[in-house]
Every structure is written in structure tokens, then in C-alpha cells.
Scaffold this active site. Structure first.
Site, PDB file in Angstrom:
ATOM      1  N   ARG A  57      10.798  -0.364  11.058  1.00  0.00           N
ATOM      2  CA  ARG A  57       9.689  -0.040  11.965  1.00  0.00           C
ATOM      3  C   ARG A  57       9.647  -1.013  13.139  1.00  0.00           C
ATOM      4  O   ARG A  57       9.952  -2.192  12.976  1.00  0.00           O
ATOM      5  CB  ARG A  57       8.360  -0.136  11.195  1.00  0.00           C
ATOM      6  CG  ARG A  57       7.942   1.162  10.577  1.00  0.00           C
ATOM      7  CD  ARG A  57       6.786   1.017   9.649  1.00  0.00           C
ATOM      8  NE  ARG A  57       5.650   0.260  10.168  1.00  0.00           N
ATOM      9  CZ  ARG A  57       4.478   0.166   9.548  1.00  0.00           C
ATOM     10  NH1 ARG A  57       4.294   0.780   8.393  1.00  0.00           N
ATOM     11  NH2 ARG A  57       3.492  -0.546  10.065  1.00  0.00           N
ATOM     12  N   ARG A  95      11.553  -4.883   5.052  1.00  0.00           N
ATOM     13  CA  ARG A  95      11.234  -3.470   4.779  1.00  0.00           C
ATOM     14  C   ARG A  95      12.135  -2.515   5.556  1.00  0.00           C
ATOM     15  O   ARG A  95      12.387  -2.696   6.748  1.00  0.00           O
ATOM     16  CB  ARG A  95       9.770  -3.199   5.154  1.00  0.00           C
ATOM     17  CG  ARG A  95       9.374  -1.740   5.002  1.00  0.00           C
ATOM     18  CD  ARG A  95       7.909  -1.552   4.819  1.00  0.00           C
ATOM     19  NE  ARG A  95       7.113  -1.946   5.973  1.00  0.00           N
ATOM     20  CZ  ARG A  95       5.790  -1.920   5.991  1.00  0.00           C
ATOM     21  NH1 ARG A  95       5.129  -1.550   4.913  1.00  0.00           N
ATOM     22  NH2 ARG A  95       5.126  -2.289   7.071  1.00  0.00           N
ATOM     23  N   ARG A 133     -10.067   0.353   8.735  1.00  0.00           N
ATOM     24  CA  ARG A 133      -9.557  -0.994   9.005  1.00  0.00           C
ATOM     25  C   ARG A 133     -10.642  -1.922   9.516  1.00  0.00           C
ATOM     26  O   ARG A 133     -10.413  -3.120   9.653  1.00  0.00           O
ATOM     27  CB  ARG A 133      -8.448  -0.896  10.045  1.00  0.00           C
ATOM     28  CG  ARG A 133      -7.066  -0.608   9.427  1.00  0.00           C
ATOM     29  CD  ARG A 133      -6.095  -1.253  10.265  1.00  0.00           C
ATOM     30  NE  ARG A 133      -4.732  -1.469  10.038  1.00  0.00           N
ATOM     31  CZ  ARG A 133      -3.773  -0.695   9.612  1.00  0.00           C
ATOM     32  NH1 ARG A 133      -4.015   0.481   9.158  1.00  0.00           N
ATOM     33  NH2 ARG A 133      -2.540  -1.083   9.604  1.00  0.00           N
ATOM     34  N   LYS A 135       0.832  -1.217   0.000  1.00  0.00           N
ATOM     35  CA  LYS A 135       0.000   0.000   0.000  1.00  0.00           C
ATOM     36  C   LYS A 135       0.866   1.266   0.000  1.00  0.00           C
ATOM     37  O   LYS A 135       0.636   2.182  -0.770  1.00  0.00           O
ATOM     38  CB  LYS A 135      -0.876   0.063   1.262  1.00  0.00           C
ATOM     39  CG  LYS A 135      -1.975  -0.963   1.335  1.00  0.00           C
ATOM     40  CD  LYS A 135      -2.939  -0.668   2.490  1.00  0.00           C
ATOM     41  CE  LYS A 135      -2.310  -0.655   3.864  1.00  0.00           C
ATOM     42  NZ  LYS A 135      -1.908  -1.928   4.410  1.00  0.00           N
ATOM     43  N   ARG A 159      -0.991  -8.496  13.258  1.00  0.00           N
ATOM     44  CA  ARG A 159      -1.547  -7.566  12.258  1.00  0.00           C
ATOM     45  C   ARG A 159      -2.254  -8.331  11.138  1.00  0.00           C
ATOM     46  O   ARG A 159      -3.295  -7.909  10.647  1.00  0.00           O
ATOM     47  CB  ARG A 159      -0.426  -6.690  11.676  1.00  0.00           C
ATOM     48  CG  ARG A 159       0.098  -5.682  12.686  1.00  0.00           C
ATOM     49  CD  ARG A 159       1.521  -5.256  12.388  1.00  0.00           C
ATOM     50  NE  ARG A 159       1.655  -4.437  11.208  1.00  0.00           N
ATOM     51  CZ  ARG A 159       2.802  -4.281  10.535  1.00  0.00           C
ATOM     52  NH1 ARG A 159       3.895  -4.900  10.914  1.00  0.00           N
ATOM     53  NH2 ARG A 159       2.846  -3.513   9.488  1.00  0.00           N
TER      54      ARG A 159
HETATM   55  P1  AMP Z   1       0.286   0.791   9.091  1.00  0.00           P
HETATM   56  O1  AMP Z   1       1.351   1.831   8.970  1.00  0.00           O
HETATM   57  O2  AMP Z   1      -0.936   1.087   8.260  1.00  0.00           O
HETATM   58  O3  AMP Z   1       0.803  -0.617   8.895  1.00  0.00           O
HETATM   59  O4  AMP Z   1      -0.220   0.865  10.615  1.00  0.00           O
HETATM   60  C1  AMP Z   1       0.644   0.605  11.676  1.00  0.00           C
HETATM   61  C2  AMP Z   1      -0.112   0.539  12.979  1.00  0.00           C
HETATM   62  O5  AMP Z   1      -0.773   1.804  13.224  1.00  0.00           O
HETATM   63  C3  AMP Z   1      -1.230  -0.481  13.039  1.00  0.00           C
HETATM   64  O6  AMP Z   1      -0.760  -1.791  13.354  1.00  0.00           O
HETATM   65  C4  AMP Z   1      -2.084   0.092  14.166  1.00  0.00           C
HETATM   66  O7  AMP Z   1      -1.470  -0.083  15.437  1.00  0.00           O
HETATM   67  C5  AMP Z   1      -2.038   1.593  13.856  1.00  0.00           C
HETATM   68  N1  AMP Z   1      -3.092   1.992  12.908  1.00  0.00           N
HETATM   69  C6  AMP Z   1      -2.920   2.490  11.647  1.00  0.00           C
HETATM   70  N2  AMP Z   1      -4.108   2.766  11.064  1.00  0.00           N
HETATM   71  C7  AMP Z   1      -5.052   2.413  11.966  1.00  0.00           C
HETATM   72  C8  AMP Z   1      -6.477   2.419  11.953  1.00  0.00           C
HETATM   73  N3  AMP Z   1      -7.178   2.817  10.872  1.00  0.00           N
HETATM   74  N4  AMP Z   1      -7.124   2.004  13.074  1.00  0.00           N
HETATM   75  C9  AMP Z   1      -6.454   1.591  14.159  1.00  0.00           C
HETATM   76  N5  AMP Z   1      -5.104   1.528  14.245  1.00  0.00           N
HETATM   77  C10 AMP Z   1      -4.410   1.938  13.161  1.00  0.00           C
END
Ligand code: AMP
Length: 225
Positions: free
Chosen positions: A163, A128, A89, A14, A174
Site C-alpha cells: 500500500r 505488509r 475513527r 484489524k 497514522r
Molecule cells: P485503513 O485501510 O483503515 O488503514 O485506512 C487507510 C486510510 O484511509 C486512512 O489513513 C485514511 O486516509 C483513510 N480512511 C479510512 N477510514 C477512514 C475514516 N473512518 N475516516 C477518515 N479517513 C479514513
């Protein structure tokens, strides 16, 4: 330009796709993961809470995410089309987003799902690396995405980092959250008639090509809506 929502499992591409589309079409890229990581760096009570949830790979509360997203969407830079990466999500978040769109008088746009097998995701997540300076994304296991010099960004010379949630344990949490809570969004948006599926197994260039073809095909409806 029509707003885009990207839905995919962690590591499906993404962020890379959003960066590529941003470069090509000048979309604004809104990643709720990035918005939350930024809030976490403040180090206050809320920041610590967010950091803990992110490190464990658990979802942050809807209220915190929606408030960060609303602030971002109110910025006039979002008026000409944005890519939403990492939100919604859950079906509840999608319903909250429908209300937010009404409140801000914005269009839903189209939803793109990236499909990919779990085995590939593990390599993408553990390999990554990200740039501190310009948010470019690399992968040490993918020759197409390996930085030329170790730990250094090809684009800006910034230092690369991993990360805190890009490890196997957080990935499992996740990924399971994706299957259980995020995948039902596919039916939710399919029923609204705005969902498109792209296979992202063949890498970032092929994924971008397929998405550009899709956007070209939808060209008329994208501009008219
Ligand atoms: P990402 O960068 O999209 O992989 O998100 C990393 C982490 O941020 C996720 O595992 C959640 O802890 C938090 N996070 C990101 N977007 C959301 C969302 N829409 N709702 C809840 N937690 C989120």
C-alpha cells in the site's frame, strides 16, 4: 449475528482478523480504507483528493467517508451481521454512526479493541503485502504470514503489492492520529457497555482464538439483541 466494530492502531491486525472472522462466520467485511481506495481508483477530482489524503496517512473528510459507508450499509448483504474495520475513527464519526444506525434501523453490536505495542506495529506495516486478486494479507517479516513464493498469493496466485501509505513516514502520522483522535473512542464505547479488549501482539491465530472465545461467551446476548 451481532455487528462488530474493530478499533486498533494501523497494523494491529484489524484486516487479518476481519478476513478470518469472515471466513469462519460469513460476516460481511466493511473496510472504509478499502471503500476509499476503490473510490480513489476512479481518478476523478474526488478520487485524486482521497488518494492524496490516504498516501499522506491523513483522515479523509467525514462527509465523504459517511456517504461511502451509508451506500455500503444499505446493501441487503449487510443485514445478517457485518464487521466494520476502520470506522469510526473519531468521536464525531461515532456520533454520526449512531445517527446512521437509527436511520437504517440497525444495531450497534459490540466493539473490539486490539491492543499492541508500537514497535510491533512498525514491522507489521512495513512488511505488509496485499493480494490484488483476493485481498489476502501477508507479511514478509512474519514466518506465519510469508507467502510461499515471493510476491505471489498462496490462495489465488494473484500478484502482491504494498500500500502507498505502508511506509514509516505515513505510519507516524497514522499512529499519532490514532492516539489523538481514535483512542478517545475507547471511553465512548466503554460508557455504552459494549467494549471488549483483546491483545493482538501474539499474532493472527492467537488473536482469532481470543475473539472466537469472546464471541462464544457472548453467544446468548449476541443472538438475542
Ligand atoms: P485503513 O485501510 O483503515 O488503514 O485506512 C487507510 C486510510 O484511509 C486512512 O489513513 C485514511 O486516509 C483513510 N480512511 C479510512 N477510514 C477512514 C475514516 N473512518 N475516516 C477518515 N479517513 C479514513
Amino acid at each position: 449475528m451481532k455487528n462488530l466494530i474493530l478499533i486498533a492502531a494501523p497494523g494491529a491486525g484489524k484486516g487479518t482478523l476481519a478476513n478470518d472472522l469472515k471466513e469462519k462466520y460469513h460476516y460481511v467485511h466493511i473496510s472504509t480504507g478499502d471503500l476509499l481506495r476503490e473510490a480513489a481508483t476512479k481518478g476523478d477530482e474526488l478520487g485524486k483528493q482521497i488518494h492524496e489524503m490516504q498516501t499522506k496517512g491523513m483522515l479523509v473528510s467525514d462527509e465523504i467517508v459517511v456517504s461511502a459507508l451509508k451506500n455500503r450499509l444499505m446493501d441487503p448483504s449487510c443485514d445478517n451481521g457485518y464487521i466494520l474495520d476502520g470506522y469510526p475513527r473519531t468521536v464525531k464519526q461515532a456520533q454520526m454512526y449512531d445517527n446512521l444506525l437509527k436511520e437504517l434501523n440497525k444495531d450497534l453490536g459490540i466493539v473490539i479493541v486490539l491492543d499492541i505495542e508500537k514497535e510491533l506495529l512498525i514491522k507489521r506495516i512495513t512488511g505488509r503485502r496485499l493480494c490484488h486478486g483476493c485481498d489476502a494479507i501477508y507479511n514478509i517479516y512474519n514466518p506465519e504470514l510469508t507467502p510461499k513464493a515471493p510476491n505471489t498469493c498462496d490462495k489465488c496466485g494473484g500478484e502482491l503489492y504494498q500500500r502507498s501509505d505502508d511506509n514509516l513516514e505515513s505510519f507516524e502520522t497514522r499512529y499519532n492520529t490514532y492516539l489523538e483522535k481514535t483512542q478517545p473512542l475507547i471511553d465512548y464505547y466503554n460508557n455504552k457497555g459494549c467494549l471488549y479488549r483483546i491483545n493482538s501482539s501474539s499474532g493472527s491465530k492467537e488473536t482469532l482464538k481470543q475473539v472466537v472465545e469472546l464471541l462464544n461467551k457472548l453467544g446468548d446476548s449476541i443472538d438475542k439483541n
